[in-house]
Write a protein that holds these residues in place. Structure first.
Motif, PDB file in Angstrom:
ATOM      1  N   MET A 196       0.810  -1.201   0.024  1.00 24.11           N
ATOM      2  CA  MET A 196      -0.075  -0.082  -0.045  1.00 24.11           C
ATOM      3  C   MET A 196       0.855   1.290   0.019  1.00 24.11           C
ATOM      4  N   GLY A 197       1.896   1.185   0.783  1.00 22.93           N
ATOM      5  CA  GLY A 197       2.918   2.278   0.710  1.00 22.93           C
ATOM      6  C   GLY A 197       3.284   2.813  -0.691  1.00 22.93           C
ATOM      7  N   VAL A 198       3.266   1.903  -1.663  1.00 23.20           N
ATOM      8  CA  VAL A 198       3.846   2.165  -2.982  1.00 23.20           C
ATOM      9  C   VAL A 198       2.725   3.383  -3.626  1.00 23.20           C
ATOM     10  N   TYR A 199       1.547   2.787  -3.422  1.00 22.47           N
ATOM     11  CA  TYR A 199       0.557   3.880  -4.038  1.00 22.47           C
ATOM     12  C   TYR A 199       0.474   5.127  -3.280  1.00 22.47           C
ATOM     13  N   GLU A 200       0.642   5.069  -2.049  1.00 20.88           N
ATOM     14  CA  GLU A 200       0.784   6.384  -1.075  1.00 20.88           C
ATOM     15  C   GLU A 200       1.914   7.177  -1.641  1.00 20.88           C
ATOM     16  N   LEU A 201       3.075   6.615  -1.768  1.00 22.11           N
ATOM     17  CA  LEU A 201       4.079   7.414  -2.418  1.00 22.11           C
ATOM     18  C   LEU A 201       3.733   8.123  -3.721  1.00 22.11           C
ATOM     19  N   GLY A 202       2.880   7.423  -4.805  1.00 21.27           N
ATOM     20  CA  GLY A 202       2.338   8.251  -5.766  1.00 21.27           C
ATOM     21  C   GLY A 202       1.864   9.438  -5.417  1.00 21.27           C
ATOM     22  N   THR A 203       0.635   9.426  -4.519  1.00 18.75           N
ATOM     23  CA  THR A 203      -0.424  10.515  -4.055  1.00 18.75           C
ATOM     24  C   THR A 203       0.819  11.673  -3.655  1.00 18.75           C
ATOM     25  N   ALA A 204       1.692  11.314  -2.858  1.00 16.92           N
ATOM     26  CA  ALA A 204       2.610  12.342  -2.028  1.00 16.92           C
ATOM     27  C   ALA A 204       3.502  13.247  -3.273  1.00 16.92           C
ATOM     28  N   LYS A 205       3.977  12.146  -4.233  1.00 18.90           N
ATOM     29  CA  LYS A 205       4.848  12.799  -5.223  1.00 18.90           C
ATOM     30  C   LYS A 205       4.194  13.864  -6.168  1.00 18.90           C
ATOM     31  N   LEU A 206       2.825  13.527  -6.379  1.00 20.72           N
ATOM     32  CA  LEU A 206       1.836  14.586  -7.402  1.00 20.72           C
ATOM     33  C   LEU A 206       0.993  15.320  -6.253  1.00 20.72           C
ATOM     34  N   SER A 207       1.126  15.349  -5.028  1.00 23.12           N
ATOM     35  CA  SER A 207       0.376  15.977  -4.086  1.00 23.12           C
ATOM     36  C   SER A 207      -1.072  16.060  -4.538  1.00 23.12           C
ATOM     37  N   ILE A 208      -1.855  14.906  -4.466  1.00 25.72           N
ATOM     38  CA  ILE A 208      -3.144  14.628  -5.006  1.00 25.72           C
ATOM     39  C   ILE A 208      -3.880  13.681  -4.122  1.00 25.72           C
ATOM     40  N   ASP A 209      -4.993  13.922  -3.840  1.00 29.49           N
ATOM     41  CA  ASP A 209      -6.012  12.986  -3.044  1.00 29.49           C
ATOM     42  C   ASP A 209      -6.159  11.603  -3.780  1.00 29.49           C
ATOM     43  N   LYS A 210      -6.025  10.514  -3.086  1.00 28.57           N
ATOM     44  CA  LYS A 210      -6.323   9.330  -3.668  1.00 28.57           C
ATOM     45  C   LYS A 210      -7.533   9.017  -4.417  1.00 28.57           C
ATOM     46  N   THR A 211      -8.610   9.638  -3.929  1.00 25.03           N
ATOM     47  CA  THR A 211      -9.910   9.591  -4.535  1.00 25.03           C
ATOM     48  C   THR A 211     -10.245  10.516  -5.768  1.00 25.03           C
ATOM     49  N   GLU A 212      -8.938  11.120  -6.275  1.00 27.45           N
ATOM     50  CA  GLU A 212      -9.053  11.994  -7.313  1.00 27.45           C
ATOM     51  C   GLU A 212      -7.973  11.805  -8.348  1.00 27.45           C
ATOM     52  N   ALA A 213      -7.694  10.388  -8.115  1.00 28.06           N
ATOM     53  CA  ALA A 213      -6.562   9.815  -9.159  1.00 28.06           C
ATOM     54  C   ALA A 213      -7.247   8.619  -9.596  1.00 28.06           C
ATOM     55  N   LEU A 214      -6.576   8.371 -10.830  1.00 28.29           N
ATOM     56  CA  LEU A 214      -6.714   7.064 -11.611  1.00 28.29           C
ATOM     57  C   LEU A 214      -5.521   6.172 -11.536  1.00 28.29           C
ATOM     58  N   PHE A 215      -5.622   4.832 -11.315  1.00 32.64           N
ATOM     59  CA  PHE A 215      -4.609   4.035 -11.681  1.00 32.64           C
ATOM     60  C   PHE A 215      -4.847   3.067 -12.783  1.00 32.64           C
ATOM     61  N   VAL A 216      -3.830   3.011 -13.694  1.00 36.08           N
ATOM     62  CA  VAL A 216      -4.044   2.228 -14.800  1.00 36.08           C
ATOM     63  C   VAL A 216      -3.199   1.062 -15.008  1.00 36.08           C
ATOM     64  N   THR A 217      -3.450   0.069 -15.255  1.00 36.10           N
ATOM     65  CA  THR A 217      -2.727  -1.067 -15.288  1.00 36.10           C
ATOM     66  C   THR A 217      -3.307  -2.259 -16.029  1.00 36.10           C
ATOM     67  N   SER A 218      -2.400  -3.145 -16.597  1.00 36.08           N
ATOM     68  CA  SER A 218      -2.835  -4.173 -17.354  1.00 36.08           C
ATOM     69  C   SER A 218      -2.735  -5.410 -16.349  1.00 36.08           C
ATOM     70  N   ASN A 219      -2.175  -5.498 -15.322  1.00 40.35           N
ATOM     71  CA  ASN A 219      -1.834  -6.262 -14.234  1.00 40.35           C
ATOM     72  C   ASN A 219      -3.042  -6.597 -13.118  1.00 40.35           C
ATOM     73  N   PRO A 220      -3.897  -7.506 -13.217  1.00 41.37           N
ATOM     74  CA  PRO A 220      -4.904  -7.616 -12.215  1.00 41.37           C
ATOM     75  C   PRO A 220      -4.508  -7.485 -10.655  1.00 41.37           C
ATOM     76  N   TRP A 221      -3.511  -8.117 -10.580  1.00 39.94           N
ATOM     77  CA  TRP A 221      -2.893  -7.929  -9.094  1.00 39.94           C
ATOM     78  C   TRP A 221      -2.665  -6.505  -8.880  1.00 39.94           C
ATOM     79  N   ASP A 222      -2.063  -5.788  -9.745  1.00 39.60           N
ATOM     80  CA  ASP A 222      -1.869  -4.476  -9.338  1.00 39.60           C
ATOM     81  C   ASP A 222      -3.067  -3.783  -9.313  1.00 39.60           C
ATOM     82  N   ALA A 223      -4.041  -3.968 -10.206  1.00 36.34           N
ATOM     83  CA  ALA A 223      -5.514  -3.299 -10.130  1.00 36.34           C
ATOM     84  C   ALA A 223      -6.109  -3.605  -8.839  1.00 36.34           C
ATOM     85  N   SER A 224      -5.655  -4.868  -8.309  1.00 41.24           N
ATOM     86  CA  SER A 224      -6.464  -4.969  -7.152  1.00 41.24           C
ATOM     87  C   SER A 224      -5.747  -4.279  -5.754  1.00 41.24           C
TER      88      SER A 224
END
Length: 220
Positions: free
Chosen positions: A151-179
């Motif tokens: 979970m901390g990896v996804y949180e790192l992304g929000t911190a880097k872009l200064s964005i709330d997670k509810t206003e961000a879209l994560f795009v992946t072809s990997n189901p485990w990553d999407a989950s």
């Protein structure tokens, strides 16, 4: 769906990991795709296992180790020179054909890569595909020394872009990553290029599309 920022997985989402099969085929005729498939599966398994065991090695090391396993598993003999040539193909993975145009259509939002790869692996891919100007940031798990879907990896992304997670879209072809991203609280788009079923992990993506062009058209 409010989307102010989009995070993209790199491997299998923006860049075709199985483009390495062409080089594999040169050295091992009629075995190229088989090598690539075993290589990729073991690469993913090693990231999960190393995270669980708290024995982090960076993605270049993991990719090299998984190549060695793949060649052994298929009973293929390869010199250090051949292994190096194959491993270096991970610095030259081909972008999917629709990627550049799709990113241009999405450029009115913050865009970033959030990947297991090291910056030394990701930056050449971005440069070779002429995508340097497309992204606000290229973010690697190497900063945290643990792999997705932590979970901390996804949180790192929000911190880097200064964005709330509810206003961000994560795009992946990997189901485990999407989950993992959905569990964290991102809005999630799964790129289902090969018409496969989604993993049974108790969460589902918000969007399912066949490629990035379809996603760009939806968000326009």
């Amino acid at each position: 769906m409010t989307v102010k920022a989009i995070f993209f997985d790199a491997y299998g989402t923006l860049f075709d990991v199985h483009s390495v099969s062409e080089k594999c085929e040169q050295f091992f005729p009629e075995k190229g795709m088989q090598i690539s498939e075993v290589w990729r599966q073991k690469q993913l398994e090693y990231t999960w296992l190393r995270s669980l065991m708290d024995r982090y090695e960076d993605f270049w090391k993991v990719t090299g180790d998984s190549l060695i396993f793949a060649l052994k598993a298929l009973d293929l003999q390869a010199s250090q020179e051949i292994r190096s040539a194959l491993l270096n193909e991970y610095l030259r993975l081909k972008a999917y054909p629709e990627v550049r145009e799709a990113l241009e259509l999405l450029s009115n939002r913050k865009l970033a890569i959030l990947s297991n790869g090291t910056l030394q692996m990701l930056n050449p891919l971005v440069r070779n595909a002429n995508l340097t100007e497309a992204f606000n940031d290229v973010i690697s798990v190497d900063e945290l020394k643990i792999y997705k879907p932590y979970m901390g990896v996804y949180e790192l992304g929000t911190a880097k872009l200064s964005i709330d997670k509810t206003e961000a879209l994560f795009v992946t072809s990997n189901p485990w990553d999407a989950s993992g991203a959905k569990t964290f609280g991102f809005q999630v788009c799964w790129i289902n290029r090969n018409n496969k079923p989604f993993d049974e992990l108790g969460v589902k993506p918000d969007l399912i599309v066949r490629d990035l062009e379809e996603l760009a058209n939806i968000l326009q």
